[in-house]
Design an enzyme around this catalytic site. Structure first.
Site, mmCIF file in Angstrom:
data_model
loop_
_atom_site.group_PDB
_atom_site.id
_atom_site.type_symbol
_atom_site.label_atom_id
_atom_site.label_comp_id
_atom_site.label_asym_id
_atom_site.label_seq_id
_atom_site.Cartn_x
_atom_site.Cartn_y
_atom_site.Cartn_z
ATOM 1 N N ASP A 35 0.831 -1.209 0.000
ATOM 2 C CA ASP A 35 0.000 0.000 0.000
ATOM 3 C C ASP A 35 0.868 1.264 0.000
ATOM 4 O OD1 ASP A 35 -2.367 1.400 -0.004
ATOM 5 O OD2 ASP A 35 -2.649 1.289 2.168
ATOM 6 N N HIS A 52 2.415 3.400 -8.956
ATOM 7 C CA HIS A 52 2.143 1.985 -9.240
ATOM 8 C C HIS A 52 3.293 1.373 -10.035
ATOM 9 C CE1 HIS A 52 -1.746 2.353 -7.528
ATOM 10 N NE2 HIS A 52 -2.284 3.062 -8.500
ATOM 11 N N LEU A 146 10.507 -20.976 -5.322
ATOM 12 C CA LEU A 146 9.673 -20.030 -4.586
ATOM 13 C C LEU A 146 8.260 -20.052 -5.146
ATOM 14 C CD1 LEU A 146 10.698 -16.846 -3.098
ATOM 15 C CD2 LEU A 146 8.860 -16.519 -4.664
HETATM 16 C C1 IPE Z 1 -5.433 -2.725 -0.172
HETATM 17 O O1 IPE Z 1 -5.088 -1.395 -0.299
HETATM 18 C C2 IPE Z 1 -5.459 -3.379 -1.522
HETATM 19 C C3 IPE Z 1 -4.161 -3.532 -2.165
HETATM 20 C C4 IPE Z 1 -3.011 -3.203 -1.662
HETATM 21 C C5 IPE Z 1 -4.203 -4.105 -3.478
HETATM 22 P P1 IPE Z 1 -6.204 -0.249 -0.413
HETATM 23 O O2 IPE Z 1 -5.480 1.026 -0.565
HETATM 24 O O3 IPE Z 1 -7.178 -0.595 -1.473
HETATM 25 O O4 IPE Z 1 -6.928 -0.367 0.997
HETATM 26 P P2 IPE Z 1 -7.737 0.729 1.823
HETATM 27 O O5 IPE Z 1 -8.716 1.351 0.864
HETATM 28 O O6 IPE Z 1 -6.753 1.729 2.314
HETATM 29 O O7 IPE Z 1 -8.374 -0.038 2.936
HETATM 30 C C1 IPE Z 2 -1.613 0.242 -3.358
HETATM 31 O O1 IPE Z 2 -1.374 1.615 -3.383
HETATM 32 C C2 IPE Z 2 -1.854 -0.324 -4.731
HETATM 33 C C3 IPE Z 2 -3.249 -0.707 -5.006
HETATM 34 C C4 IPE Z 2 -4.226 -0.689 -4.143
HETATM 35 C C5 IPE Z 2 -3.547 -1.154 -6.346
HETATM 36 P P1 IPE Z 2 -2.551 2.659 -3.355
HETATM 37 O O2 IPE Z 2 -2.958 2.950 -4.753
HETATM 38 O O3 IPE Z 2 -3.650 2.188 -2.482
HETATM 39 O O4 IPE Z 2 -1.838 3.923 -2.724
HETATM 40 P P2 IPE Z 2 -2.441 4.932 -1.653
HETATM 41 O O5 IPE Z 2 -2.945 4.107 -0.509
HETATM 42 O O6 IPE Z 2 -3.538 5.668 -2.350
HETATM 43 O O7 IPE Z 2 -1.309 5.797 -1.283
HETATM 44 MG MG MG Z 3 -4.069 2.405 -0.530
#
Ligand code: IPE
Ligand code: IPE
Ligand code: MG
Length: 255
Positions: A35, A52, A146
């Site tokens: 995240d 990303h 792995l």
């Molecule tokens: C969880 O992250 C999903 C992934 C890392 C793919 P999110 O950014 O979607 O989660 P919330 O919205 O903060 O709970």
């Molecule tokens: C995690 O990073 C990747 C996915 C959920 C696909 P985020 O896109 O949730 O990044 P933040 O949480 O908005 O910083």
């Molecule tokens: Mg996120």
């Protein structure tokens, strides 16, 4: 206690398992909620998609690190069933990114003896991505070094619902009685069937929640949350997570 200020071994020392980690007590399975890509990009004044893209570099390095350090299973959360609610451009970008990166990295995965598998509701993914996923899973299925599992269009609740549906179907067809339904049987109907439960769950970017990831499987996992944003998560950060893990006392409800 390992903290975010725990001094790090040198870069050279991180290439193989650092001596301060006990090889006998390494997690057999590490799960990661990757995240913070969006925040990483925003902090730099860049569009979210740049975060990303950088995040895929982090993932490649973590995968290599697991191999170098002898961790046999890594599962990462790449896209949740709730992530469809993001702006369409971001969702489209992510689908394209998964497909492109998988295409680019497949030869390397094969060469490094990594088995890749995808879990989640894969039938709802774009057809070209689905084909790429099938190809990658087939071509790496016998690899042993792995087991790399990517949760894509994955939701823990959705996983449990589909397991219930399939079990109910077996009962309806007379292949199973209600008395035969137990924890072990339920596990066989999860996407992760055959994988040990994660010993360690890492979440980057500081959020203290599970966000619908592996709801069943994380029952007794040790949870490590770091404020580091996913694109900045490196071997040093992983070392800190493992050090913290090795200092935990796992009790599983016993004394
Ligand atoms: C969880 O992250 C999903 C992934 C890392 C793919 P999110 O950014 O979607 O989660 P919330 O919205 O903060 O709970
Ligand atoms: C995690 O990073 C990747 C996915 C959920 C696909 P985020 O896109 O949730 O990044 P933040 O949480 O908005 O910083
Ligand atoms: Mg996120």
């Amino acid at each position: 206690m390992a903290t975010e200020s725990t001094p790090l071994p040198t870069f050279q020392q991180l290439l193989s398992l650092p001596p301060s980690l006990d090889r006998q007590k390494l997690p057999r399975h590490v799960a990661v909620i990757m995240d913070g890509n969006g925040r990483w990009a925003r902090q730099k004044g860049l569009p979210r998609i740049v975060g990303h893209r950088q995040g895929t570099e982090t993932l490649k390095e973590l995968l290599r690190c697991c191999k170098d350090w002898g961790i046999p299973a890594l599962t990462v959360y790449a896209f949740s069933t709730e992530n469809w609610q993001r702006p369409r451009e971001e969702v489209n970008f992510l689908m394209l990114l998964f497909e492109t990166v998988l295409g680019q990295e497949l030869a390397q995965l094969i060469q490094e003896d990594v088995r890749i598998q995808f879990i989640g509701s894969l039938s709802d993914l774009p057809p070209s991505l689905r084909e790429q996923i099938q190809r990658a899973m087939t071509l790496t299925k016998d690899n042993q070094s792995l087991l790399f599992t990517v949760a894509t269009n994955y939701g823990g609740r959705q996983e449990l619902v589909q397991a219930c549906q399939r079990i109910a179907m077996e009962v309806q067809c007379g292949n199973l009685t209600v008395d035969e339904i137990n924890g072990q049987l339920v596990e066989r109907y999860l996407y992760t069937s055959g994988l040990p439960d994660p010993d360690l769950l890492i979440r980057t970017s500081g959020e203290m929640r599970i966000s619908n990831f592996l709801l069943w499987q994380l029952a007794y996992s040790e949870i490590y949350v770091t404020s580091t944003l996913w694109p900045d998560f490196d071997r040093g950060q992983f070392y800190r997570a493992l050090l913290a893990y090795q200092q935990r006392e796992r009790r599983f409800g016993k004394l």
